[in-house]
Write an enzyme that holds these catalytic residues in place. Structure first.
Site, short mmCIF file in Angstrom:
data_model
loop_
_atom_site.label_atom_id
_atom_site.label_comp_id
_atom_site.label_asym_id
_atom_site.label_seq_id
_atom_site.Cartn_x
_atom_site.Cartn_y
_atom_site.Cartn_z
N ASP A 84 -3.13 -2.08 9.62
CA ASP A 84 -3.16 -2.09 8.23
C ASP A 84 -3.47 -3.32 7.23
OD1 ASP A 84 -2.20 0.45 8.24
OD2 ASP A 84 0.09 -0.26 7.57
N LYS A 111 0.98 -1.35 0.07
CA LYS A 111 0.05 0.09 0.12
C LYS A 111 0.89 1.32 0.04
CE LYS A 111 0.80 1.36 4.41
NZ LYS A 111 1.69 2.70 4.82
P1 ATP Z 1 3.74 -0.30 7.78
O1 ATP Z 1 3.74 0.31 6.50
O2 ATP Z 1 2.38 -1.14 8.01
O3 ATP Z 1 3.97 0.51 8.90
P2 ATP Z 1 6.55 -1.34 7.26
O4 ATP Z 1 6.05 -1.75 5.83
O5 ATP Z 1 7.13 -0.23 7.54
O6 ATP Z 1 4.92 -1.45 8.13
P3 ATP Z 1 6.99 -4.00 7.69
O7 ATP Z 1 7.52 -4.49 6.27
O8 ATP Z 1 5.69 -4.56 7.95
O9 ATP Z 1 7.09 -2.61 7.96
O10 ATP Z 1 8.08 -4.53 8.81
C1 ATP Z 1 8.08 -3.88 10.18
C2 ATP Z 1 8.51 -4.95 11.08
O11 ATP Z 1 7.93 -6.11 11.28
C3 ATP Z 1 10.13 -5.55 10.45
O12 ATP Z 1 11.11 -4.85 10.99
C4 ATP Z 1 9.98 -7.10 10.72
O13 ATP Z 1 10.86 -7.34 12.04
C5 ATP Z 1 8.74 -7.39 11.33
N1 ATP Z 1 7.98 -8.38 10.63
C6 ATP Z 1 7.11 -9.44 11.30
N2 ATP Z 1 6.88 -10.15 10.23
C7 ATP Z 1 7.01 -9.71 9.10
C8 ATP Z 1 6.87 -10.04 7.90
N3 ATP Z 1 6.19 -11.31 7.34
N4 ATP Z 1 7.22 -9.34 6.83
C9 ATP Z 1 7.94 -8.20 7.11
N5 ATP Z 1 8.05 -7.78 8.45
C10 ATP Z 1 7.75 -8.60 9.34
#
Ligand code: ATP
Length: 319
Positions: A146, A16
């Site tokens: 999300d 997203k």
């Molecule tokens: P958002 O946009 O929802 O704030 P994000 O994209 O910034 O999220 P994510 O990629 O969801 O961040 O990852 C955040 C943290 O979640 C990572 O540092 C990781 O350690 C943990 N995590 C747990 N499961 C997963 C997964 N399946 N994929 C990615 N990260 C994961």
């Protein structure tokens, strides 16, 4: 006698971008009230859930090394939550979850939430649960704010913590270039930085969301470009000042507008059309301001089963 094992289920799930991310004041429960417009993009993860004698999680692809392959993985937590919801024995989960990541980790594009949404859809199909989208959405919201959006996809207005969704009418497809940063940013750290900046002197807050909703309905990318906005951007840039240069480089390369995606540090550039996106991507990847560049389009649908192997497979009986 032959035992019948259900075939593995693979689900593709979108990332997203927040076209508008208005952040309200800090609430007593530690969250902020949001008013946000999400768009689901064609940059995806694939998640396969299969019956297995060696249960667990495997992660491959973009940023796999920084994703926990443990019970902390959001996809695993989702499978567990669904098992509990359905009255299955969650402590005896004989499934393997294999994640193929295309969405950057800790990049502000809801990668972990996407894997959770995909795992819910895959496990529900694997276990042949009689569960509607609304019920699955309620389970999704318990995993993260999300998760309901990437489950549904499209374009939606989110309120509360972002989990209360209303679909938004859009016309045409919008074309994006995404610039992945060299590292990630922690979402709580970015919200903390915003609170600090606001306590110091308030960076200006986004205005009403209605003009952006009208631009989406018109389908005009130029009109939309002028209205993209993210209250978290000042905080992400404060923690990662090099993002200022990336944002400038994308616009100089010909994008209509650039924003930090969610809590960052991925930056998202809206382009006039698909050809313009390819030109911007080529120029941006030569500018040396980011790790990797991808093109994507939106809106796209939410988490969907893509495996076509739907017939149960007989297994050889044990000796
Ligand atoms: P958002 O946009 O929802 O704030 P994000 O994209 O910034 O999220 P994510 O990629 O969801 O961040 O990852 C955040 C943290 O979640 C990572 O540092 C990781 O350690 C943990 N995590 C747990 N499961 C997963 C997964 N399946 N994929 C990615 N990260 C994961």
């Amino acid at each position: 006698m032959l035992a019948v094992v259900p075939p593995p289920i693979t689900v593709r799930v979108p990332s997203k971008v927040n076209l508008h991310l208005g952040v309200g004041d800090l609430r007593d429960d530690g969250y902020h009230d949001l008013s946000t417009v999400f768009q689901a993009l064609s940059l995806t993860d694939d998640v396969t859930v299969a019956v297995a004698e060696d249960p667990g999680v495997e992660v491959h692809g973009e940023g796999a090394d920084s994703v926990p392959a443990t019970q902390d993985n959001l996809a695993w937590r989702a499978v567990r939550a669904l098992a509990e919801h359905a009255g299955l024995d969650a402590d005896d989960l004989k499934v393997r979850v294999v994640i193929n990541k295309g969405i950057p980790v800790a990049g502000g594009m809801a990668g972990g939430s996407a894997d959770a949404a995909a795992a819910l859809v895959a496990a529900a199909a694997l276990w042949r649960l009689d569960i509607g989208r609304e019920e699955l959405t309620a389970v999704a919201a318990t995993i993260g704010s999300d998760v309901p959006f990437v489950l549904h996809g499209g374009t939606a207005l989110g309120t509360g913590r972002g989990e209360r969704l209303v679909p938004v009418l859009t016309r045409h497809t919008f074309h994006w270039v995404l610039a992945f940063d060299r590292g990630g940013l922690s979402t709580p750290a970015v919200y903390g930085e915003l609170d600090r900046l606001r306590a110091e002197g308030d960076p200006p807050r986004l205005g009403a969301v209605e003009p952006l909703l009208e631009a989406l309905a018109s389908g005009d990318p130029r009109r939309l470009g002028g209205l993209l906005g993210n209250d978290l951007q000042a905080a992400s840039v404060s923690l990662r000042p090099a993002l200022r240069r990336t944002l400038r480089a994308g616009v100089e390369a010909g994008a209509l507008a650039g924003i930090v995606s969610g809590s960052g540090p991925t930056t998202a550039f809206l382009c006039e059309d698909a050809d313009a996106a390819l030109r911007v991507a080529a120029e941006l990847s030569g500018a040396g301001v980011c790790r990797t560049v991808r093109v994507a389009h939106g809106p796209v649908p939410g988490a969907k089963v893509v495996s076509d192997d739907t017939a149960p497979r007989p297994t050889t009986p044990p000796d």
